[in-house]
Design a protein around this motif. Structure first.
Motif, PDB file in Angstrom:
ATOM      1  N   ASN A   2       0.604  -0.939  -0.153  1.00 47.40           N
ATOM      2  CA  ASN A   2       0.495   0.224   0.053  1.00 47.40           C
ATOM      3  C   ASN A   2       0.959   1.100  -0.009  1.00 47.40           C
ATOM      4  O   ASN A   2       2.234   0.818  -0.193  1.00 47.40           O
ATOM      5  CB  ASN A   2      -1.071   0.248   0.798  1.00 47.40           C
ATOM      6  CG  ASN A   2      -0.792  -0.718   2.330  1.00 47.40           C
ATOM      7  OD1 ASN A   2       0.516   0.678   2.723  1.00 47.40           O
ATOM      8  ND2 ASN A   2      -0.896   0.172   3.295  1.00 47.40           N
ATOM      9  N   ASN A   3       0.393   2.176  -0.045  1.00 45.19           N
ATOM     10  CA  ASN A   3       0.958   3.569   0.054  1.00 45.19           C
ATOM     11  C   ASN A   3       1.620   3.830   1.260  1.00 45.19           C
ATOM     12  O   ASN A   3       2.724   4.592   0.996  1.00 45.19           O
ATOM     13  CB  ASN A   3       0.361   4.978  -0.759  1.00 45.19           C
ATOM     14  CG  ASN A   3      -0.942   5.129  -2.224  1.00 45.19           C
ATOM     15  OD1 ASN A   3      -0.105   3.544  -2.930  1.00 45.19           O
ATOM     16  ND2 ASN A   3      -0.817   5.352  -2.673  1.00 45.19           N
ATOM     17  N   LYS A   6       5.039   2.158   0.853  1.00 45.95           N
ATOM     18  CA  LYS A   6       5.803   2.646  -0.236  1.00 45.95           C
ATOM     19  C   LYS A   6       6.457   3.538   0.253  1.00 45.95           C
ATOM     20  O   LYS A   6       7.241   4.630   0.088  1.00 45.95           O
ATOM     21  CB  LYS A   6       5.344   2.811  -1.637  1.00 45.95           C
ATOM     22  CG  LYS A   6       4.893   1.815  -1.833  1.00 45.95           C
ATOM     23  CD  LYS A   6       3.987   2.086  -3.193  1.00 45.95           C
ATOM     24  CE  LYS A   6       3.695   0.273  -3.859  1.00 45.95           C
ATOM     25  NZ  LYS A   6       2.764   1.076  -4.842  1.00 45.95           N
ATOM     26  N   THR A  68       0.684  14.056   4.950  1.00 41.32           N
ATOM     27  CA  THR A  68       0.865  12.854   4.629  1.00 41.32           C
ATOM     28  C   THR A  68       0.299  12.232   5.046  1.00 41.32           C
ATOM     29  O   THR A  68      -0.619  12.360   5.779  1.00 41.32           O
ATOM     30  CB  THR A  68       2.063  11.941   5.125  1.00 41.32           C
ATOM     31  OG1 THR A  68       2.176  12.518   6.164  1.00 41.32           O
ATOM     32  CG2 THR A  68       3.441  12.917   3.936  1.00 41.32           C
ATOM     33  N   LYS A 100       4.490  11.184  -6.240  1.00 40.18           N
ATOM     34  CA  LYS A 100       4.072   9.885  -7.397  1.00 40.18           C
ATOM     35  C   LYS A 100       3.152   9.183  -6.025  1.00 40.18           C
ATOM     36  O   LYS A 100       2.179   8.682  -6.436  1.00 40.18           O
ATOM     37  CB  LYS A 100       4.846   9.399  -8.166  1.00 40.18           C
ATOM     38  CG  LYS A 100       4.502   8.049  -8.867  1.00 40.18           C
ATOM     39  CD  LYS A 100       5.390   7.414 -10.221  1.00 40.18           C
ATOM     40  CE  LYS A 100       5.099   6.198 -11.159  1.00 40.18           C
ATOM     41  NZ  LYS A 100       6.039   5.945 -11.823  1.00 40.18           N
ATOM     42  N   ILE A 101       3.603   9.127  -5.530  1.00 39.41           N
ATOM     43  CA  ILE A 101       3.099   8.205  -4.098  1.00 39.41           C
ATOM     44  C   ILE A 101       2.161   8.594  -3.772  1.00 39.41           C
ATOM     45  O   ILE A 101       0.455   8.205  -3.418  1.00 39.41           O
ATOM     46  CB  ILE A 101       3.809   7.591  -3.002  1.00 39.41           C
ATOM     47  CG1 ILE A 101       5.584   6.466  -3.824  1.00 39.41           C
ATOM     48  CG2 ILE A 101       3.196   7.374  -1.790  1.00 39.41           C
ATOM     49  CD1 ILE A 101       6.169   6.224  -3.047  1.00 39.41           C
ATOM     50  N   ASP A 103      -0.227  10.840  -4.343  1.00 41.56           N
ATOM     51  CA  ASP A 103      -0.969  10.923  -5.892  1.00 41.56           C
ATOM     52  C   ASP A 103      -1.492  10.382  -6.085  1.00 41.56           C
ATOM     53  O   ASP A 103      -2.339  10.633  -7.150  1.00 41.56           O
ATOM     54  CB  ASP A 103      -0.236  12.145  -7.280  1.00 41.56           C
ATOM     55  CG  ASP A 103       0.223  13.786  -6.380  1.00 41.56           C
ATOM     56  OD1 ASP A 103      -0.291  14.484  -5.338  1.00 41.56           O
ATOM     57  OD2 ASP A 103       0.752  14.719  -6.934  1.00 41.56           O
ATOM     58  N   ASN A 104      -1.253   8.846  -6.012  1.00 38.81           N
ATOM     59  CA  ASN A 104      -1.608   7.825  -6.115  1.00 38.81           C
ATOM     60  C   ASN A 104      -3.062   7.752  -5.115  1.00 38.81           C
ATOM     61  O   ASN A 104      -3.324   8.365  -3.999  1.00 38.81           O
ATOM     62  CB  ASN A 104      -1.086   6.845  -6.074  1.00 38.81           C
ATOM     63  CG  ASN A 104      -0.276   6.998  -7.633  1.00 38.81           C
ATOM     64  OD1 ASN A 104      -0.959   7.688  -8.571  1.00 38.81           O
ATOM     65  ND2 ASN A 104       0.357   5.680  -7.399  1.00 38.81           N
TER      66      ASN A 104
END
Length: 104
Positions: A2-3, A6, A68, A100-101, A103-104
């Protein structure tokens, strides 16, 4: 993966590469100085006053600020420290990977 995992992993790698600064005083000093900070990350459970302080700092230094889903403890553990409400990323490549992480 999961994000959240990551994000913790990429922050840990950035820290080992020497591209992360943390601590209120150090971040303030770096932002007010030559500004090599590319991205400012805030934990999800920061106090309102802290959030407002970092928002103002990021506006004044024209630094990108992102929130975050990590708590202060998770953020601190990812860089081997204790109790960190914010960390600053000082590398364009790590900034792009983190965004990138996020924004997903």
């Amino acid at each position: 993966m999961n994000n959240k995992v990551k994000l913790i992993n990429i922050i840990s790698i950035a820290c080992r590469a020497g591209k992360v600064i943390s601590g209120e005083f150090v971040i303030e000093k770096t932002l007010s100085g030559k500004n090599n900070v590319k991205l400012l990350l805030l934990a999800s459970d920061v106090a309102t006053a802290t959030k407002e302080k970092y928002e103002k700092l990021s506006q004044n230094s024209k630094t990108l600020l992102r929130y975050t889903e990590l708590t202060k403890d998770e953020m601190a553990n990812s860089i081997g420290k204790t109790d960190r409400a914010a960390i600053a990323i000082c590398d364009e490549g790590f900034k792009k990977a983190i965004l990138k992480i996020l924004d997903n």
